[in-house]
Write a protein that holds these residues in place. Structure first.
Motif, PDB file in Angstrom:
ATOM      1  N   ARG A  39       0.793  -1.230   0.000  1.00 27.52           N
ATOM      2  CA  ARG A  39       0.000   0.000   0.000  1.00 27.52           C
ATOM      3  C   ARG A  39       0.825   1.280   0.000  1.00 27.52           C
ATOM      4  O   ARG A  39       0.360   2.311  -0.465  1.00 27.52           O
ATOM      5  CB  ARG A  39      -0.996   0.019   1.170  1.00 27.52           C
ATOM      6  N   TYR A  40       2.006   1.252   0.554  1.00 29.16           N
ATOM      7  CA  TYR A  40       2.736   2.511   0.711  1.00 29.16           C
ATOM      8  C   TYR A  40       3.739   2.801  -0.407  1.00 29.16           C
ATOM      9  O   TYR A  40       4.415   3.809  -0.368  1.00 29.16           O
ATOM     10  CB  TYR A  40       3.450   2.540   2.066  1.00 29.16           C
ATOM     11  N   HIS A  50      -3.996   4.084  -4.158  1.00 29.10           N
ATOM     12  CA  HIS A  50      -3.950   2.656  -3.870  1.00 29.10           C
ATOM     13  C   HIS A  50      -5.290   2.096  -3.419  1.00 29.10           C
ATOM     14  O   HIS A  50      -6.144   2.807  -2.910  1.00 29.10           O
ATOM     15  CB  HIS A  50      -2.877   2.392  -2.817  1.00 29.10           C
ATOM     16  N   ARG A  51      -5.403   0.781  -3.606  1.00 26.61           N
ATOM     17  CA  ARG A  51      -6.646   0.088  -3.247  1.00 26.61           C
ATOM     18  C   ARG A  51      -6.933   0.175  -1.750  1.00 26.61           C
ATOM     19  O   ARG A  51      -8.070   0.322  -1.343  1.00 26.61           O
ATOM     20  CB  ARG A  51      -6.569  -1.390  -3.652  1.00 26.61           C
ATOM     21  N   VAL A  52      -5.891   0.026  -0.935  1.00 30.82           N
ATOM     22  CA  VAL A  52      -6.120   0.050   0.517  1.00 30.82           C
ATOM     23  C   VAL A  52      -6.667   1.428   0.923  1.00 30.82           C
ATOM     24  O   VAL A  52      -7.644   1.514   1.681  1.00 30.82           O
ATOM     25  CB  VAL A  52      -4.833  -0.288   1.310  1.00 30.82           C
ATOM     26  N   SER A  53      -6.067   2.471   0.390  1.00 37.60           N
ATOM     27  CA  SER A  53      -6.546   3.825   0.734  1.00 37.60           C
ATOM     28  C   SER A  53      -7.980   4.012   0.248  1.00 37.60           C
ATOM     29  O   SER A  53      -8.811   4.621   0.934  1.00 37.60           O
ATOM     30  CB  SER A  53      -5.667   4.887   0.080  1.00 37.60           C
ATOM     31  N   ARG A 250      -0.474  -4.741   8.379  1.00 34.77           N
ATOM     32  CA  ARG A 250      -0.883  -3.987   7.190  1.00 34.77           C
ATOM     33  C   ARG A 250      -1.674  -4.872   6.231  1.00 34.77           C
ATOM     34  O   ARG A 250      -1.448  -6.076   6.139  1.00 34.77           O
ATOM     35  CB  ARG A 250       0.355  -3.446   6.467  1.00 34.77           C
ATOM     36  N   GLU A 253      -2.516  -4.806  -1.083  1.00 41.10           N
ATOM     37  CA  GLU A 253      -3.331  -4.217  -2.142  1.00 41.10           C
ATOM     38  C   GLU A 253      -4.308  -5.229  -2.739  1.00 41.10           C
ATOM     39  O   GLU A 253      -5.438  -4.886  -3.107  1.00 41.10           O
ATOM     40  CB  GLU A 253      -2.418  -3.674  -3.243  1.00 41.10           C
TER      41      GLU A 253
END
Ligand SMILES: Cc1ncc(COP(=O)(O)O)c(C=O)c1O
Length: 414
Positions: A39-40, A50-53, A250, A253
């Motif tokens: 993600r980062y 990003h997908r996570v965000s 964490r 993605e």
């Protein structure tokens, strides 16, 4: 048994996982093709597309909360929530005795003591237990919204907050579930969700934490990322808290890509389950000797599991066997059973003897950790039968369930 039941094919179980189709496939493939599953990292780390965000932003808008943090599982979310509100050694957390394994293991892993509470006939925490069980060491109440039905949050919040306790809502089994017009997850101080395989929205594994409190959010970010607070989060709210030694919880993605699609499906899955459930209720009416699960707000029920109690616990097994013989899914499958019967409580062990919050409680099991201390939970959980409803169920299945229930009731009760 009728001829019809001999030819009837029972529907397949499953909620989010049963609804997986080409949308999840496309999302997973597109994410793989991005060649970035972390993600980062990415082309522009300050504004990651990003997908996570995106999952976090979408979930925050959907739930109606300020901060969402995606993590690797519902269990990781629970541990992150406990750490975020600073639960630690010497603290106590009130938790319903009838709850999933991780509702207790995460408290123990924080070094705190889980204090087991009775449920009531909603199969959720009895709000009166907060008064009975609060001590000077109590820090928080962990409320579990069990299988799509909200706990009675108004008296719970009132009692907990009057005593200065945090309220953690465990919404793992109950996304898209409401209580008096507001989604669960918006009532307490911090809440958690799960994307595990059996849940209404599923990515196989995954979880999220939600809160309105900036400090809880920052500490949660630090807990889930080895104590770090990266620029992405600092852009949401500047870091105020000192670093501490966190874990790595964490989300990847790939998980987020699938979870995002499932988030978009969960209201549809709920509407489907409620329609099937309503048809069962409409066809059954009232049956003497059989009592429905109490639901504080029936309008907010997700509707994926119908619970009823028999007056006589001795009839539960024959009743289940007769329904099962008619191809009705009804065998216990939640994985939930009273915490005081579980191996980790019977041994009172943590990963190291000095880390066990029960180490000074001798002899063991101490009062509060024995079946005889929970007469209500024991009684209720021996007398219920659950009828799961899934994404693959049809209205014909609803009719079959209702007719089978009426027939078995006539055979065994009156
Ligand atoms: C009530 C409850 N809390 C927490 C969890 C933990 O979620 P996960 O399996 O994603 O770790 C689950 C589900 O498994 C659950 O049912």
């Amino acid at each position: 048994m009728t001829t019809e039941s001999l030819t009837y094919v029972r529907p397949k179980l499953g909620l989010g996982s049963a609804a997986i189709d080409e949308q999840e496939e496309q999302a997973a493939v597109a994410t793989l093709r991005s060649r970035n599953l972390f993600r980062y990292y990415g082309d522009n780390p300050d504004q990651p597309p990003h997908r996570v965000s995106e999952l976090e932003k979408t979930a925050a808008a959907w739930i109606g909360t300020d901060y969402v943090l995606a993590v690797s599982s519902g269990t990781a979310a629970l541990e992150t929530a406990l750490a975020a509100i600073s639960v630690g050694p010497g603290d106590e957390v009130i938790v319903p005795a009838w709850s999933w394994l991780s509702c207790v293991t995460t408290i123990v892993r924080m070094g705190a003591r889980p204090v087991l509470a009775e449920i009531n006939d909603s199969l959720n925490l009895d709000p009166n237990e907060i008064e009975r069980l609060t001590t000077p060491r109590t820090r928080a109440v962990l409320v579990v919204h069990y299988q799509g039905v909200a706990a009675d949050m108004a008296p719970i919040i009132k009692s907990a907050h009057r005593r200065g306790l945090f309220v953690i809502e465990d919404c793992a089994e109950s996304p898209a579930t409401h209580y008096h017009g507001r989604p669960v997850g918006t009532w307490g101080d911090v809440a958690i969700y799960s994307f595990q395989h059996n849940k209404p929205m599923s990515a196989g594994e995954g979880g999220m934490l939600v809160t309105r409190d900036i400090r809880t959010y920052e500490r949660a970010v630090r807990m889930h990322d080895l104590g770090q607070y990266r620029p992405y989060h600092a852009a949401i709210t500047p870091g105020q808290e000192p670093a501490f030694s966190g874990a790595n919880y964490r989300m990847s993605e790939l998980t987020a890509a699938i979870a995002l699609v499932q988030l978009g499906k969960v209201e549809g899955i709920k509407a489907h389950c409620r329609k099937i459930q309503q048809q069962v209720f409409d066809l059954i009416g009232e049956l003497p000797g059989l009592t429905w699960r109490t639901i504080a707000d029936p309008e907010g029920d997700f509707g994926f599991e119908i619970y009823f109690y028999l007056d006589d616990a001795e009839l539960v097994e024959p009743f289940r066997a007769a329904l099962d013989a008619r191809e009705v899914n009804c065998l216990p499958r939640t994985g939930t059973y009273p915490q005081y019967h579980r191996e980790n409580i019977l041994t009172a062990r943590a990963h190291h003897p000095a880390a066990s919050p029960f180490r000074d409680m001798k002899p063991w099991p101490a009062p509060g950790y024995r079946a005889e201390d929970f007469p209500v939970t024991e009684d209720l959980t021996r007398r219920f039968i659950a009828l799961p409803i899934g994404w693959k169920y049809t209205l014909d299945d609803a009719t079959h369930i209702a007719e089978s229930l009426i027939a078995v009731h006539a055979e065994l009760i009156c």
